[in-house]
Design a protein around this motif. Structure first.
Motif, PDB file in Angstrom:
ATOM      1  N   HIS A   1      29.284  18.451 -11.079  1.00  0.00           N
ATOM      2  CA  HIS A   1      27.860  18.118 -10.918  1.00  0.00           C
ATOM      3  C   HIS A   1      27.073  18.564 -12.147  1.00  0.00           C
ATOM      4  O   HIS A   1      27.559  19.328 -12.980  1.00  0.00           O
ATOM      5  N   ALA A   2      25.838  18.046 -12.222  1.00  0.00           N
ATOM      6  CA  ALA A   2      24.885  18.492 -13.244  1.00  0.00           C
ATOM      7  C   ALA A   2      23.921  19.436 -12.526  1.00  0.00           C
ATOM      8  O   ALA A   2      23.132  18.991 -11.696  1.00  0.00           O
ATOM      9  N   PRO A   3      24.000  20.750 -12.791  1.00  0.00           N
ATOM     10  CA  PRO A   3      23.306  21.731 -11.939  1.00  0.00           C
ATOM     11  C   PRO A   3      21.792  21.760 -12.053  1.00  0.00           C
ATOM     12  O   PRO A   3      21.082  21.504 -11.075  1.00  0.00           O
ATOM     13  N   ARG A   4      21.282  22.055 -13.260  1.00  0.00           N
ATOM     14  CA  ARG A   4      19.830  22.236 -13.425  1.00  0.00           C
ATOM     15  C   ARG A   4      19.515  22.357 -14.897  1.00  0.00           C
ATOM     16  O   ARG A   4      20.427  22.496 -15.724  1.00  0.00           O
ATOM     17  N   PRO A   5      18.218  22.338 -15.269  1.00  0.00           N
ATOM     18  CA  PRO A   5      17.857  22.537 -16.681  1.00  0.00           C
ATOM     19  C   PRO A   5      18.420  23.865 -17.199  1.00  0.00           C
ATOM     20  O   PRO A   5      18.456  24.867 -16.482  1.00  0.00           O
ATOM     21  N   GLY A   6      18.875  23.833 -18.441  1.00  0.00           N
ATOM     22  CA  GLY A   6      19.448  25.030 -19.047  1.00  0.00           C
ATOM     23  C   GLY A   6      20.924  25.197 -18.757  1.00  0.00           C
ATOM     24  O   GLY A   6      21.554  26.133 -19.245  1.00  0.00           O
ATOM     25  N   ARG A   7      21.494  24.294 -17.944  1.00  0.00           N
ATOM     26  CA  ARG A   7      22.913  24.342 -17.634  1.00  0.00           C
ATOM     27  C   ARG A   7      23.562  23.022 -18.045  1.00  0.00           C
ATOM     28  O   ARG A   7      22.888  22.063 -18.369  1.00  0.00           O
ATOM     29  N   GLN A   8      24.899  23.008 -17.965  1.00  0.00           N
ATOM     30  CA  GLN A   8      25.665  21.826 -18.367  1.00  0.00           C
ATOM     31  C   GLN A   8      26.453  21.286 -17.180  1.00  0.00           C
ATOM     32  O   GLN A   8      26.682  21.989 -16.191  1.00  0.00           O
ATOM     33  N   VAL A   9      26.875  20.033 -17.314  1.00  0.00           N
ATOM     34  CA  VAL A   9      27.752  19.434 -16.307  1.00  0.00           C
ATOM     35  C   VAL A   9      28.982  20.326 -16.181  1.00  0.00           C
ATOM     36  O   VAL A   9      29.580  20.714 -17.181  1.00  0.00           O
ATOM     37  N   THR A  10      29.351  20.647 -14.927  1.00  0.00           N
ATOM     38  CA  THR A  10      30.414  21.636 -14.728  1.00  0.00           C
ATOM     39  C   THR A  10      31.116  21.420 -13.395  1.00  0.00           C
ATOM     40  O   THR A  10      30.659  20.651 -12.546  1.00  0.00           O
ATOM     41  N   LEU A  11      32.235  22.130 -13.216  1.00  0.00           N
ATOM     42  CA  LEU A  11      32.908  22.208 -11.923  1.00  0.00           C
ATOM     43  C   LEU A  11      32.411  23.436 -11.193  1.00  0.00           C
ATOM     44  O   LEU A  11      32.202  24.483 -11.806  1.00  0.00           O
ATOM     45  N   THR A  12      32.215  23.298  -9.886  1.00  0.00           N
ATOM     46  CA  THR A  12      31.851  24.455  -9.081  1.00  0.00           C
ATOM     47  C   THR A  12      32.373  24.248  -7.670  1.00  0.00           C
ATOM     48  O   THR A  12      32.883  23.168  -7.330  1.00  0.00           O
ATOM     49  N   GLY A  13      32.257  25.269  -6.833  1.00  0.00           N
ATOM     50  CA  GLY A  13      32.735  25.155  -5.467  1.00  0.00           C
ATOM     51  C   GLY A  13      31.904  24.182  -4.651  1.00  0.00           C
ATOM     52  O   GLY A  13      30.678  24.182  -4.733  1.00  0.00           O
TER      53      GLY A  13
ATOM     54  N   VAL B   1      46.411  18.469  -9.569  1.00  0.00           N
ATOM     55  CA  VAL B   1      47.049  19.661 -10.137  1.00  0.00           C
ATOM     56  C   VAL B   1      46.202  20.238 -11.244  1.00  0.00           C
ATOM     57  O   VAL B   1      45.947  21.440 -11.323  1.00  0.00           O
ATOM     58  N   CYS B   2      45.721  19.357 -12.141  1.00  0.00           N
ATOM     59  CA  CYS B   2      44.865  19.796 -13.256  1.00  0.00           C
ATOM     60  C   CYS B   2      43.612  20.472 -12.736  1.00  0.00           C
ATOM     61  O   CYS B   2      43.207  21.522 -13.219  1.00  0.00           O
ATOM     62  N   THR B   3      42.995  19.857 -11.707  1.00  0.00           N
ATOM     63  CA  THR B   3      41.782  20.431 -11.127  1.00  0.00           C
ATOM     64  C   THR B   3      42.054  21.795 -10.538  1.00  0.00           C
ATOM     65  O   THR B   3      41.286  22.731 -10.711  1.00  0.00           O
ATOM     66  N   ALA B   4      43.180  21.906  -9.825  1.00  0.00           N
ATOM     67  CA  ALA B   4      43.514  23.183  -9.195  1.00  0.00           C
ATOM     68  C   ALA B   4      43.672  24.293 -10.214  1.00  0.00           C
ATOM     69  O   ALA B   4      43.240  25.425  -9.993  1.00  0.00           O
ATOM     70  N   VAL B   5      44.293  23.954 -11.369  1.00  0.00           N
ATOM     71  CA  VAL B   5      44.465  24.956 -12.425  1.00  0.00           C
ATOM     72  C   VAL B   5      43.118  25.432 -12.925  1.00  0.00           C
ATOM     73  O   VAL B   5      42.859  26.630 -13.070  1.00  0.00           O
ATOM     74  N   VAL B   6      42.222  24.471 -13.183  1.00  0.00           N
ATOM     75  CA  VAL B   6      40.880  24.818 -13.657  1.00  0.00           C
ATOM     76  C   VAL B   6      40.154  25.667 -12.632  1.00  0.00           C
ATOM     77  O   VAL B   6      39.519  26.671 -12.948  1.00  0.00           O
ATOM     78  N   LEU B   7      40.255  25.267 -11.353  1.00  0.00           N
ATOM     79  CA  LEU B   7      39.533  25.969 -10.302  1.00  0.00           C
ATOM     80  C   LEU B   7      40.059  27.372 -10.092  1.00  0.00           C
ATOM     81  O   LEU B   7      39.295  28.302  -9.867  1.00  0.00           O
ATOM     82  N   CYS B   8      41.362  27.518 -10.135  1.00  0.00           N
ATOM     83  CA  CYS B   8      41.927  28.862  -9.987  1.00  0.00           C
ATOM     84  C   CYS B   8      41.495  29.751 -11.137  1.00  0.00           C
ATOM     85  O   CYS B   8      41.183  30.928 -10.962  1.00  0.00           O
ATOM     86  N   ALA B   9      41.473  29.186 -12.335  1.00  0.00           N
ATOM     87  CA  ALA B   9      41.082  29.963 -13.517  1.00  0.00           C
ATOM     88  C   ALA B   9      39.636  30.409 -13.435  1.00  0.00           C
ATOM     89  O   ALA B   9      39.265  31.476 -13.915  1.00  0.00           O
ATOM     90  N   THR B  10      38.793  29.575 -12.814  1.00  0.00           N
ATOM     91  CA  THR B  10      37.365  29.925 -12.743  1.00  0.00           C
ATOM     92  C   THR B  10      36.990  30.591 -11.429  1.00  0.00           C
ATOM     93  O   THR B  10      35.838  30.938 -11.208  1.00  0.00           O
ATOM     94  N   GLY B  11      37.954  30.710 -10.534  1.00  0.00           N
ATOM     95  CA  GLY B  11      37.690  31.407  -9.276  1.00  0.00           C
ATOM     96  C   GLY B  11      37.003  30.567  -8.233  1.00  0.00           C
ATOM     97  O   GLY B  11      36.506  31.091  -7.246  1.00  0.00           O
ATOM     98  N   LEU B  12      36.995  29.231  -8.388  1.00  0.00           N
ATOM     99  CA  LEU B  12      36.263  28.391  -7.439  1.00  0.00           C
ATOM    100  C   LEU B  12      36.955  28.284  -6.094  1.00  0.00           C
ATOM    101  O   LEU B  12      36.332  27.964  -5.093  1.00  0.00           O
TER     102      LEU B  12
END
Length: 350
Positions: free
Chosen positions: A320-332, A3-14
């Motif tokens: 995931h940890a995307p790439r240099p210059g970015r931070q660990v994040t949620l994504t699709g 549920v928590c994940t879904a809220v975050v994902l909906c908020a970020t549009g994932l």
């Protein structure tokens, strides 16, 4: 967690779909077509540079792992050789003592000693002991021969290990150079952009990821994914999501910074499972599962060369940890080309 994940994902549009006008910030005026094309070319070039750096990062991680392995093996061999040499010295002393004992008998054949003996009965009583002594000498010589052969083999193995260690160090250095070169080139490209262009570039990256995610969702991939996380999977997800916001640094395995496979490695260690260090080895060694059977905690391996990895957290998303210059994040989960899915905590049939 779901549920928590879904809220975050909906908020970020994932999860895809359309946000309401009240939720969405006003879009800036679209740039002229020429500027948009230029920025998209820059985005593709930067993305290509970071992709190359990420491949080199996994090469670096693999070489680093091999360097550590070879170093441990060399230390073990050195200890084995030292122990063997001590045993060899002891056997040589024993062989010397046996040879001295034989010399003291005068080296006369047993038949002659029997004929010359004033006490044949005493001689016959000791004959068995004599034979045992001779067998002991043969045994010591045999042990000496085998031990010397073993020591030769250990020495050759150690020489091979030193050669492999040197080769792995060269691979590691070459990968480090390539990583730094690609990251520096990408940073130089970004540094030439004005502040507004940088903001538009980041939005363009996010839009591309969201577009890929939407295509993945439209394919119907998510509707068949209903698996629930195992107890260990929940622990791995908890660790991974608690790292959100920490910087990506190539070759890093925490606790303050991570690269992509460093994050999945530590997350599953926190859950009580040791998995391979690199995304390629995670793909090669861990049990594979069909996408439709995926459950939270499983690892999604990306790109045809298995150079990126993220952890599925449910609701169509990864951490995931995307790439240099970015931070660990949620994504699709579908924001990058999926190679396949692996499960660190069990049989793929489970």
């Amino acid at each position: 967690m779901a549920v928590c994940t879904a809220v975050v994902l909906c908020a970020t549009g994932l999860l895809g779909g359309t946000a309401t006008a009240a939720q969405r910030s006003p879009d800036p005026a679209p740039p002229p077509d020429g500027d948009a094309r230029h920025l998209d070319e820059v985005r593709k070039e930067i993305e290509g540079l970071y992709r190359t750096a990420e491949r080199a990062t996994e090469d670096y991680n693999a070489a680093e792992e091999q360097v550590q392995l070879q170093q441990k093996k060399i230390v073990q061999l050195a200890r084995t050789i030292d122990s063997g040499q001590q045993r060899l010295a002891a056997l040589k002393r024993r062989a010397g003592a046996l040879a001295s004992a034989q010399y003291r008998t005068g080296g006369i054949p047993p038949e002659a000693r029997l004929l010359l003996s004033p006490d044949p009965e005493s001689f016959l009583a000791n004959a068995d002991l004599t034979r045992k002594g001779q067998q002991a000498v043969k045994g010591v010589i045999s042990q000496l021969t085998h031990l010397q052969r073993d020591l030769q083999g250990y020495a050759q193995d150690a020489g091979h290990r030193w050669g492999q260690l040197d080769a792995d160090r060269k691979k590691k250095d070459a990968a480090r150079t390539e990583i730094n070169d690609r990251i520096d080139a990408a940073k130089k490209l970004e540094s030439r952009l004005a502040a507004k262009e940088k903001e538009r570039l980041r939005k363009l990256e996010d839009d591309q990821a969201l577009l890929a995610q939407q295509k993945w969702l439209d394919s119907g991939a998510l509707k068949d994914i209903t698996g629930k996380a195992s107890e260990q999977g929940k622990k791995a997800i908890s660790y991974a999501t608690s790292q959100i916001g920490k910087d990506y640094v190539w070759g890093a395995v925490g606790p303050d910074t991570f690269d992509c496979s460093g994050l999945t490695l530590r997350s599953w260690q926190a859950a009580g499972r040791t998995i391979p260090r690199t995304s390629q080895e995670q793909w090669r060694q861990l049990p594979r599962v069909a996408l439709k059977d995926m459950r939270p905690g499983d690892l999604i391996i990306y790109f045809s060369d298995a150079s990126h990895v993220g952890m599925y957290v449910g609701d169509g998303a990864i951490v995931h940890a995307p790439r240099p210059g970015r931070q660990v994040t949620l994504t699709g989960a579908g924001s990058m080309p999926i190679l396949g899915v692996v499960r660190p905590d069990g049989d793929p049939a489970r």
